[in-house]
Scaffold this motif. Sequence first.
Motif, PDB file in Angstrom:
ATOM      1  N   LEU B  91      47.525  51.580  40.008  1.00  0.00           N
ATOM      2  CA  LEU B  91      47.932  50.788  41.181  1.00  0.00           C
ATOM      3  C   LEU B  91      48.722  49.552  40.774  1.00  0.00           C
ATOM      4  CD1 LEU B  91      47.053  51.897  43.948  1.00  0.00           C
ATOM      5  CD2 LEU B  91      45.360  52.532  42.219  1.00  0.00           C
ATOM      6  N   LYS B  92      49.095  49.468  39.494  1.00  0.00           N
ATOM      7  CA  LYS B  92      49.683  48.248  38.946  1.00  0.00           C
ATOM      8  C   LYS B  92      50.922  47.741  39.674  1.00  0.00           C
ATOM      9  CE  LYS B  92      48.639  47.065  34.260  1.00  0.00           C
ATOM     10  NZ  LYS B  92      48.857  47.289  32.841  1.00  0.00           N
ATOM     11  N   ARG B  93      51.761  48.696  40.114  1.00  0.00           N
ATOM     12  CA  ARG B  93      52.994  48.256  40.776  1.00  0.00           C
ATOM     13  C   ARG B  93      52.774  47.901  42.248  1.00  0.00           C
ATOM     14  NH1 ARG B  93      58.468  50.936  40.260  1.00  0.00           N
ATOM     15  NH2 ARG B  93      57.423  52.794  41.046  1.00  0.00           N
ATOM     16  N   ALA B 109      45.834  40.960  49.729  1.00  0.00           N
ATOM     17  CA  ALA B 109      46.433  41.285  48.435  1.00  0.00           C
ATOM     18  C   ALA B 109      46.414  42.786  48.232  1.00  0.00           C
ATOM     19  CB  ALA B 109      45.655  40.605  47.306  1.00  0.00           C
ATOM     20  N   GLU B 110      47.466  43.294  47.617  1.00  0.00           N
ATOM     21  CA  GLU B 110      47.480  44.714  47.283  1.00  0.00           C
ATOM     22  C   GLU B 110      46.598  44.985  46.068  1.00  0.00           C
ATOM     23  OE1 GLU B 110      51.678  46.100  49.311  1.00  0.00           O
ATOM     24  OE2 GLU B 110      51.653  45.769  47.142  1.00  0.00           O
ATOM     25  N   ALA B 111      46.247  46.252  45.917  1.00  0.00           N
ATOM     26  CA  ALA B 111      45.251  46.643  44.912  1.00  0.00           C
ATOM     27  C   ALA B 111      45.628  46.224  43.497  1.00  0.00           C
ATOM     28  CB  ALA B 111      45.032  48.150  44.957  1.00  0.00           C
ATOM     29  N   GLY B 112      46.938  46.198  43.196  1.00  0.00           N
ATOM     30  CA  GLY B 112      47.353  45.917  41.827  1.00  0.00           C
ATOM     31  C   GLY B 112      47.457  44.441  41.486  1.00  0.00           C
ATOM     32  N   CYS B 113      47.214  43.552  42.449  1.00  0.00           N
ATOM     33  CA  CYS B 113      47.231  42.109  42.142  1.00  0.00           C
ATOM     34  C   CYS B 113      46.142  41.795  41.133  1.00  0.00           C
ATOM     35  CB  CYS B 113      46.954  41.290  43.406  1.00  0.00           C
ATOM     36  SG  CYS B 113      48.306  41.243  44.574  1.00  0.00           S
ATOM     37  N   VAL B 114      46.463  41.010  40.104  1.00  0.00           N
ATOM     38  CA  VAL B 114      45.400  40.632  39.174  1.00  0.00           C
ATOM     39  C   VAL B 114      44.611  39.465  39.777  1.00  0.00           C
ATOM     40  CG1 VAL B 114      46.584  41.472  37.115  1.00  0.00           C
ATOM     41  CG2 VAL B 114      46.868  39.083  37.821  1.00  0.00           C
ATOM     42  N   LEU B 115      43.366  39.368  39.351  1.00  0.00           N
ATOM     43  CA  LEU B 115      42.459  38.357  39.891  1.00  0.00           C
ATOM     44  C   LEU B 115      43.043  36.955  39.750  1.00  0.00           C
ATOM     45  CD1 LEU B 115      39.810  37.319  40.992  1.00  0.00           C
ATOM     46  CD2 LEU B 115      38.727  37.819  38.793  1.00  0.00           C
ATOM     47  N   ALA B 116      43.655  36.673  38.605  1.00  0.00           N
ATOM     48  CA  ALA B 116      44.212  35.332  38.388  1.00  0.00           C
ATOM     49  C   ALA B 116      45.288  35.001  39.421  1.00  0.00           C
ATOM     50  CB  ALA B 116      44.776  35.224  36.972  1.00  0.00           C
ATOM     51  N   ALA B 117      46.064  36.009  39.837  1.00  0.00           N
ATOM     52  CA  ALA B 117      47.108  35.777  40.839  1.00  0.00           C
ATOM     53  C   ALA B 117      46.490  35.445  42.191  1.00  0.00           C
ATOM     54  CB  ALA B 117      48.012  37.008  40.951  1.00  0.00           C
ATOM     55  N   VAL B 141      42.562  43.554  41.947  1.00  0.00           N
ATOM     56  CA  VAL B 141      41.814  43.548  43.209  1.00  0.00           C
ATOM     57  C   VAL B 141      41.199  44.919  43.491  1.00  0.00           C
ATOM     58  CG1 VAL B 141      42.145  43.444  45.727  1.00  0.00           C
ATOM     59  CG2 VAL B 141      43.074  41.633  44.254  1.00  0.00           C
ATOM     60  N   GLY B 142      41.982  45.970  43.328  1.00  0.00           N
ATOM     61  CA  GLY B 142      41.466  47.312  43.606  1.00  0.00           C
ATOM     62  C   GLY B 142      40.285  47.674  42.715  1.00  0.00           C
ATOM     63  N   GLY B 143      40.425  47.373  41.436  1.00  0.00           N
ATOM     64  CA  GLY B 143      39.345  47.668  40.494  1.00  0.00           C
ATOM     65  C   GLY B 143      38.117  46.816  40.747  1.00  0.00           C
ATOM     66  N   LEU B 144      38.330  45.560  41.066  1.00  0.00           N
ATOM     67  CA  LEU B 144      37.208  44.668  41.341  1.00  0.00           C
ATOM     68  C   LEU B 144      36.411  45.154  42.553  1.00  0.00           C
ATOM     69  CD1 LEU B 144      39.163  41.325  40.860  1.00  0.00           C
ATOM     70  CD2 LEU B 144      37.246  42.071  39.425  1.00  0.00           C
ATOM     71  N   ILE B 145      37.130  45.663  43.550  1.00  0.00           N
ATOM     72  CA  ILE B 145      36.448  46.157  44.753  1.00  0.00           C
ATOM     73  C   ILE B 145      35.778  47.497  44.468  1.00  0.00           C
ATOM     74  CG2 ILE B 145      36.762  46.917  47.136  1.00  0.00           C
ATOM     75  CD1 ILE B 145      39.094  44.889  47.312  1.00  0.00           C
ATOM     76  N   ALA B 146      36.500  48.374  43.788  1.00  0.00           N
ATOM     77  CA  ALA B 146      35.947  49.701  43.511  1.00  0.00           C
ATOM     78  C   ALA B 146      34.687  49.620  42.652  1.00  0.00           C
ATOM     79  CB  ALA B 146      37.002  50.572  42.829  1.00  0.00           C
ATOM     80  N   THR B 147      34.573  48.561  41.844  1.00  0.00           N
ATOM     81  CA  THR B 147      33.380  48.423  41.000  1.00  0.00           C
ATOM     82  C   THR B 147      32.425  47.350  41.529  1.00  0.00           C
ATOM     83  OG1 THR B 147      34.509  46.786  39.617  1.00  0.00           O
ATOM     84  CG2 THR B 147      34.643  49.084  38.916  1.00  0.00           C
ATOM     85  N   ASN B 148      32.750  46.745  42.667  1.00  0.00           N
ATOM     86  CA  ASN B 148      31.938  45.639  43.208  1.00  0.00           C
ATOM     87  C   ASN B 148      31.595  44.645  42.090  1.00  0.00           C
ATOM     88  OD1 ASN B 148      30.349  44.039  44.918  1.00  0.00           O
ATOM     89  ND2 ASN B 148      28.517  45.271  44.567  1.00  0.00           N
ATOM     90  N   ALA B 208      44.943  47.989  49.463  1.00  0.00           N
ATOM     91  CA  ALA B 208      45.055  46.552  49.750  1.00  0.00           C
ATOM     92  C   ALA B 208      43.732  46.070  50.338  1.00  0.00           C
ATOM     93  CB  ALA B 208      46.200  46.265  50.720  1.00  0.00           C
ATOM     94  N   ALA B 209      43.539  44.756  50.283  1.00  0.00           N
ATOM     95  CA  ALA B 209      42.297  44.181  50.796  1.00  0.00           C
ATOM     96  C   ALA B 209      42.561  42.833  51.432  1.00  0.00           C
ATOM     97  CB  ALA B 209      41.277  44.025  49.664  1.00  0.00           C
ATOM     98  N   CYS B 210      41.822  42.542  52.484  1.00  0.00           N
ATOM     99  CA  CYS B 210      41.794  41.194  53.026  1.00  0.00           C
ATOM    100  C   CYS B 210      40.568  40.513  52.415  1.00  0.00           C
ATOM    101  CB  CYS B 210      41.689  41.224  54.546  1.00  0.00           C
ATOM    102  SG  CYS B 210      41.745  39.568  55.252  1.00  0.00           S
ATOM    103  N   LEU B 211      40.811  39.447  51.679  1.00  0.00           N
ATOM    104  CA  LEU B 211      39.737  38.780  50.933  1.00  0.00           C
ATOM    105  C   LEU B 211      39.431  37.420  51.538  1.00  0.00           C
ATOM    106  CD1 LEU B 211      41.048  39.545  47.319  1.00  0.00           C
ATOM    107  CD2 LEU B 211      39.325  40.820  48.635  1.00  0.00           C
ATOM    108  N   THR B 212      38.189  37.021  51.434  1.00  0.00           N
ATOM    109  CA  THR B 212      37.779  35.754  52.003  1.00  0.00           C
ATOM    110  C   THR B 212      37.957  34.620  50.989  1.00  0.00           C
ATOM    111  OG1 THR B 212      35.998  34.668  53.225  1.00  0.00           O
ATOM    112  CG2 THR B 212      35.344  35.989  51.344  1.00  0.00           C
TER     113      THR B 212
END
Lengths: 464, 464
Positions: B91-93, B109-117, B141-148, B208-212
Amino acid sequence: MQAILTHLTHLLGEAGIVRAAADKAPYLREWRGRLEGDSTAVLLPKSTAEVAAVVRLCVQHGICLVPQGGNTGLVGGSVALKQQNSLLLSLKRLNRLRAVDAANFSLVAEAGCVLAAVQQAAAEAGRFFPLQLGSQGSATVGGLIATNAGGTMTLRYGNMRAQVLGLEVVLADGSIWHGLRGLRKNNSGYDLKQCFIGSEGTLGIITAACLTLVNPPRHPRTAILACASPQQALAVLGVLHADLAAFELMPQLAIQTATTHSTGHSTGHSPSCRNPFTTPYPWLALVETHNIALEPALATLLEKNLILDAVLAEDSVEAAQFWQLREAIVAAQKQLGASLKHDIAVPVSAIPAFLDAAARVVEETIPGARLYAFGHVGDGNIHCNISQPVAMCAAAFTAQREAMAMLLHDLALQHGGSISAEHGIGRFKREEFHRTVAPVELAMMRQVKQSLDPKGIFNPGVLF
Amino acid sequence: MQAILTHLTHLLGEAGIVRAAADKAPYLREWRGRLEGDSTAVLLPKSTAEVAAVVRLCVQHGICLVPQGGNTGLVGGSVALKQQNSLLLSLKRLNRLRAVDAANFSLVAEAGCVLAAVQQAAAEAGRFFPLQLGSQGSATVGGLIATNAGGTMTLRYGNMRAQVLGLEVVLADGSIWHGLRGLRKNNSGYDLKQCFIGSEGTLGIITAACLTLVNPPRHPRTAILACASPQQALAVLGVLHADLAAFELMPQLAIQTATTHSTGHSTGHSPSCRNPFTTPYPWLALVETHNIALEPALATLLEKNLILDAVLAEDSVEAAQFWQLREAIVAAQKQLGASLKHDIAVPVSAIPAFLDAAARVVEETIPGARLYAFGHVGDGNIHCNISQPVAMCAAAFTAQREAMAMLLHDLALQHGGSISAEHGIGRFKREEFHRTVAPVELAMMRQVKQSLDPKGIFNPGVLF
């Protein structure tokens, strides 16, 4: 039906099955009288094993089950209907507090425990259960979880979903899922409890829950702030956010009605409500903080002209009076005749635009109708309650119920919102839900229902 | 396979499909080298529509998909294996930040956004994204959500699950679920996003995800407290609970190793770690608070003899040094030879008993092995990392990997705990998961998998 009733009587004993009409009545009636339920018997199991045995019997006999907690829901989700070949199952007798673990900030309560009992148990252990709502003397743990109840402190502590660490659930085949974990972190496969939270009794029967506790508020403070507009209220929210336990917004119209028609004091059941301002400010925000000194924050807000005025409650009595102002709105509206109520949420940033648009829609649709848009603005949850125009009869007004709901729901969705913020769908909102939900989303919900309750024995007619 | 590759190349363009071995390598290799992946091509869609089209093509051709974010997972959950007829989809791109809504305390943010961004975007809007972990420069973001994902601030802000307001997901039939709501309250049917959070890519592809967001810490403070025992640390936790952002516990052995073997300073990549005490206290607790003055609380703890000693970081540099002490433990352990690592959670109240029992089990099983039990004690998450005995060869030690994991997992479960607190199951823990999970629970998980991914096209071999 007779065959299963013999089995059920044998299983549950005389105390566990109610058949006389008068005794069944409190379980069958939708509490505001909007729907008359029917069930040949009301089942009152007193253990998880009994619930499981009831489910197995019902599966064998092709009978559906309608689970019920405190029967205080607002969408008809715990009403058994005659045509559905179902039995009402009340969790009321399953009401033991199984364990309190202060060091883990958790307790385990059975589904039938009322919210007030959970709050009490937490307090006795030196902790605090942070879900608070009007019906806490009757709403039960099972019902609160099945509806993912909200309340006034979502902003800080989250909805009921956020309070649940683990669940015990009787599944559609009568097996018991022992998921009563007291863990904050557990990534061992799917987090199944999430499926049952907010599922309105349609996927399984929640029999017990491990709930999270926090420390009691160290410095609880309540204040009322005067704001020129919802925009200004949002600016205040933006500043105070991290410290807020509650942030409720009320328009001047609601304040006037509440202070004019409040009956709290005369009945002696609650403190009188009190508007601390003589100036009729356009909007009042009720704020509660738990762990900070609120005075310096209010001083800063006044200095920066972010608010028009502020009054900090001097003590818990005055704090209760401030809250009563908020609570009195609903009761006072009853004095104004019929109401149409809507449980809407929008993104917090969309609140000003939504409120403007809602006022226009209401005035265009029913000229003279009085819109009371108030509520948990900190989490975007606005209760749009509309009182009938003075010069209109109640019947003509309530005949507009569906049309008005559709208009306001469409408006909420246009603003990225929800047609049901905290009350759920149940039976009353099912048609609106199906009208507005995306087909892809509804299809997924049906897949989940099909996978966990393939025979459709739990709460038929709710959601689907 | 060749047929679908032609279609995929046509669909994604040359930039969207990688076929050369050298270019594929970084996507295929498990980053610690534990597993060698294989995929005829690596797919790099750059839009949700492209992801959906890829899924539809794969369904038609009977090909499975392994979704991948930053490829920083610890359980082999994003590795495509040769025998599984699967393609790796990165999902990097898909890395646009679609929107920031400061007034709603949210961003999309889309799934490929890195956490730092995400953290950076939040900061630019005057807000704060409260998930922090070691791999934030590469985890997406995608990986962080998929792995909680968890991290150090779960205690106050919750895991990744708690940060997700809405999701956009490509489903197993190639349709797109547009669930990107920015709402805190929404009880309109099942909360479907919960199914995908923590599902390790097995139910759908999060695009993509809407994050708080929250407000930035007003008064961030970091301190190290000296405690006589884990029991004493829990007493401190009980007092400070409502104010804590983080609460990490470290045994003296880990402190010694970190300060002796720390390489942070010499590489220049991170501040040197610093133990502020000369006395070798048995346990150190690293605490971080965000919105209170920590000094008075520490004074009270000392007065009441709830702690042995305390040092408050004077500034952010010293705070970083304190954190480095915690972070250095893992790196320093590498200098001690081979490690066996375990990601365990127990109820917070069970931590002292679990630590005692774990120490006994380790010593009985591998005499001389050094147990480093440290971590996010505020949420019950203890990383039990074991270094090889000085007099033992690495091969003999690591030969005990499975046996030791089974013993410690059984111990965790006996204490009401979890065998995977924050890392997930993936491929590496699948057997242990199946050995220890209750059959009722596993059956339900299979039902959910079957309902949302009936053909099993997503991440085969993960979880099941």
